[in-house]
Design a protein around this motif. Structure first.
Motif, PDB file in Angstrom:
ATOM      1  N   CYS A   3       3.305 -15.297 -52.720  1.00  7.55           N
ATOM      2  CA  CYS A   3       4.009 -15.207 -51.530  1.00  7.55           C
ATOM      3  C   CYS A   3       5.075 -13.962 -51.487  1.00  7.55           C
ATOM      4  O   CYS A   3       5.741 -13.833 -52.584  1.00  7.55           O
ATOM      5  N   PHE A   4       5.174 -13.155 -50.415  1.00  5.02           N
ATOM      6  CA  PHE A   4       6.022 -11.896 -50.415  1.00  5.02           C
ATOM      7  C   PHE A   4       7.327 -12.677 -49.595  1.00  5.02           C
ATOM      8  O   PHE A   4       7.311 -12.931 -48.633  1.00  5.02           O
TER       9      PHE A   4
ATOM     10  N   ASN B  12      12.535  -6.488 -42.942  1.00  2.45           N
ATOM     11  CA  ASN B  12      12.209  -5.087 -43.088  1.00  2.45           C
ATOM     12  C   ASN B  12      12.469  -4.658 -44.565  1.00  2.45           C
ATOM     13  O   ASN B  12      13.091  -3.583 -44.663  1.00  2.45           O
ATOM     14  N   THR B  13      11.951  -5.369 -45.198  1.00  6.38           N
ATOM     15  CA  THR B  13      11.750  -4.820 -46.706  1.00  6.38           C
ATOM     16  C   THR B  13      10.595  -4.364 -47.185  1.00  6.38           C
ATOM     17  O   THR B  13      10.165  -4.075 -48.392  1.00  6.38           O
ATOM     18  N   GLY B  14       9.478  -4.299 -46.161  1.00  5.72           N
ATOM     19  CA  GLY B  14       8.304  -3.933 -46.634  1.00  5.72           C
ATOM     20  C   GLY B  14       7.098  -4.515 -46.786  1.00  5.72           C
ATOM     21  O   GLY B  14       6.219  -4.412 -47.439  1.00  5.72           O
ATOM     22  N   LYS B  15       7.384  -5.947 -46.732  1.00  8.77           N
ATOM     23  CA  LYS B  15       6.532  -7.078 -47.045  1.00  8.77           C
ATOM     24  C   LYS B  15       4.877  -7.201 -46.210  1.00  8.77           C
ATOM     25  O   LYS B  15       4.122  -6.968 -46.955  1.00  8.77           O
TER      26      LYS B  15
ATOM     27  N   ILE C  10      -4.592 -14.368 -52.956  1.00 10.73           N
ATOM     28  CA  ILE C  10      -4.344 -14.659 -51.388  1.00 10.73           C
ATOM     29  C   ILE C  10      -2.827 -14.591 -51.200  1.00 10.73           C
ATOM     30  O   ILE C  10      -2.010 -15.217 -51.670  1.00 10.73           O
ATOM     31  N   LEU C  11      -2.651 -13.367 -50.368  1.00  6.52           N
ATOM     32  CA  LEU C  11      -1.198 -13.015 -50.163  1.00  6.52           C
ATOM     33  C   LEU C  11      -0.853 -13.699 -48.952  1.00  6.52           C
ATOM     34  O   LEU C  11      -1.326 -13.440 -47.987  1.00  6.52           O
ATOM     35  N   VAL C  12       0.333 -14.397 -48.944  1.00  8.96           N
ATOM     36  CA  VAL C  12       0.930 -14.956 -47.821  1.00  8.96           C
ATOM     37  C   VAL C  12       2.152 -14.168 -47.502  1.00  8.96           C
ATOM     38  O   VAL C  12       3.197 -14.000 -48.028  1.00  8.96           O
ATOM     39  N   ASP C  13       2.003 -13.653 -46.453  1.00  7.93           N
ATOM     40  CA  ASP C  13       3.317 -12.882 -45.889  1.00  7.93           C
ATOM     41  C   ASP C  13       3.955 -13.651 -44.763  1.00  7.93           C
ATOM     42  O   ASP C  13       3.667 -13.816 -43.693  1.00  7.93           O
TER      43      ASP C  13
ATOM     44  N   CYS D 193       6.971 -13.277 -54.989  1.00  9.55           N
ATOM     45  CA  CYS D 193       7.521 -11.705 -55.240  1.00  9.55           C
ATOM     46  C   CYS D 193       8.433 -11.549 -54.036  1.00  9.55           C
ATOM     47  O   CYS D 193       8.431 -11.580 -53.061  1.00  9.55           O
ATOM     48  N   LEU D 194       9.944 -11.302 -54.929  1.00 13.66           N
ATOM     49  CA  LEU D 194      10.920 -10.892 -54.319  1.00 13.66           C
ATOM     50  C   LEU D 194      10.998  -9.459 -53.948  1.00 13.66           C
ATOM     51  O   LEU D 194      11.057  -8.427 -54.668  1.00 13.66           O
ATOM     52  N   CYS D 195      11.063  -8.968 -52.803  1.00 11.22           N
ATOM     53  CA  CYS D 195      10.846  -7.593 -52.134  1.00 11.22           C
ATOM     54  C   CYS D 195      12.190  -7.122 -51.857  1.00 11.22           C
ATOM     55  O   CYS D 195      12.830  -7.640 -50.924  1.00 11.22           O
ATOM     56  N   ILE D 196      12.538  -6.032 -52.546  1.00  8.75           N
ATOM     57  CA  ILE D 196      14.052  -5.166 -52.497  1.00  8.75           C
ATOM     58  C   ILE D 196      13.572  -3.884 -52.328  1.00  8.75           C
ATOM     59  O   ILE D 196      13.034  -3.273 -53.149  1.00  8.75           O
TER      60      ILE D 196
END
Length: 322
Positions: free
Chosen positions: A10-11, A16-19, A57-60, A90-93
């Motif tokens: 999971c992202f 708006n951090t690019g996930k 499996i990516l969960v957006d 995944c914590l997106c910064i």
């Protein structure tokens, strides 16, 4: 030979951090819409990364935020529900923005909602800053997440470090079989993706208020049994394409009828534009994406309607798929 691994990733992060861009880059195809406007993603879209040694499996999810409307609360609920169902968060910064109160609030939510789930820090958009800035951001994120969480820099745009991120994610999931057949890229229904492509095209270059107020519903998808004469584009429609011929020189064609819902008449004018020029451009851009998705020629018919204050109306939210 190492065991085959599989798991759900999971992202999460501020809007708006690019996930979505990262999801598309890892999958290798466009299955999540992207925009420079916050709150673009409205659904949890699963992208599937197929490797010889693993399936990820990516969960957006939508960007987690402090909600101001019923829609905002439902989007947050989507994110929270996802926390308990994945193997890695995944914590997106972004590398080009300082870690702020919003990021720290999300980290607090993560620890409360998923205390046992592995958290990986991902510094995105590293192509926008110098190596020194990337290093500083990695250190800052590592200090906040603590020693139990790894951090990795990545650029979805340039592809830099994508292989490193993919390898790291594989190492963090358990041995197990593939969940989906090899070759599948997403389990999202085609109509949902078509609606998302139309909404993405409509969000380009518009005012800040519109992303929160725009919803797209696919009314009908009608395959044509025989090749008809080239249709005239209706005002605001994407029209038909002369590309992508099918077998035997007779290109298959699908008619897609969609409605774009906004909350006010002024927003309707923004979408349609002067003499329908803006809506026609939206249709042209979206049609190209839909044709790539379906693999056939598409005649796209778009109409704009006002659903007053739909973000705050439970009945309208349900009718629009929320």
């Amino acid at each position: 030979m190492s065991e085959f691994r599989s798991g759900f990733i999971c992202f999460v992060g501020r809007p708006n951090t690019g996930k979505s861009t990262l999801t598309n880059a890892l999958v290798g195809e466009k299955i999540a819409i992207t925009s420079n406007r916050p709150q673009t993603t409205r659904h949890t879209i699963r992208g599937i990364v197929n490797r010889p040694d693993a399936q990820l499996i990516l969960v957006d999810t939508p960007g987690l935020h402090k909600p101001r409307t019923l829609l905002g609360q439902r989007l947050n609920d989507l994110v929270r529900d996802t926390y308990s169902e994945v193997d890695v968060i995944c914590l997106c910064i972004p590398a080009d923005e300082a870690i702020g109160p919003g990021d720290k609030w999300i980290i607090t939510q993560l620890r409360e909602m998923a205390p046992r789930t592995t958290v990986l820090g991902v510094v995105t958009k590293i192509d926008r800053v110098t190596p020194d800035r990337v290093a500083a951001q990695l250190l800052a994120l590592s200090q906040i997440l603590g020693p139990s969480s790894e951090v990795v820099p990545v650029s979805a745009k340039s592809g830099k470090q994508l292989d490193v991120l993919s390898d790291l994610l594989v190492s963090l999931v358990e041995p197990g079989p593939a969940f989906y057949p090899d070759g599948e890229l997403t389990d999202e229904p085609e109509q949902v993706l078509m609606a998302e492509f139309i909404r993405e095209a409509a969000l380009e270059g518009v005012h800040d208020e519109l992303p929160h107020s725009l919803a797209v519903v696919i009314e009908e998808v009608i395959p044509r049994e025989e090749r008809d004469p080239e249709p005239q584009s209706a005002p605001g429609a994407g029209g038909g394409s002369k590309s992508a011929p099918g077998a035997g020189g007779k290109p298959p064609m699908v008619d897609v009828h969609a409605i774009l819902y906004v909350e006010r008449d002024s927003q309707k004018g923004i979408i349609i534009g002067h003499r329908g020029a803006r809506l026609k451009e939206v249709g042209t851009v979206a049609r190209a994406q839909i044709e790539k998705l379906l693999g056939v020629r598409v005649y796209l018919d778009l109409h704009v309607k006002v659903a007053k204050d739909w973000q705050r109306d439970p009945r309208q939210l349900g009718r629009l798929g929320f």
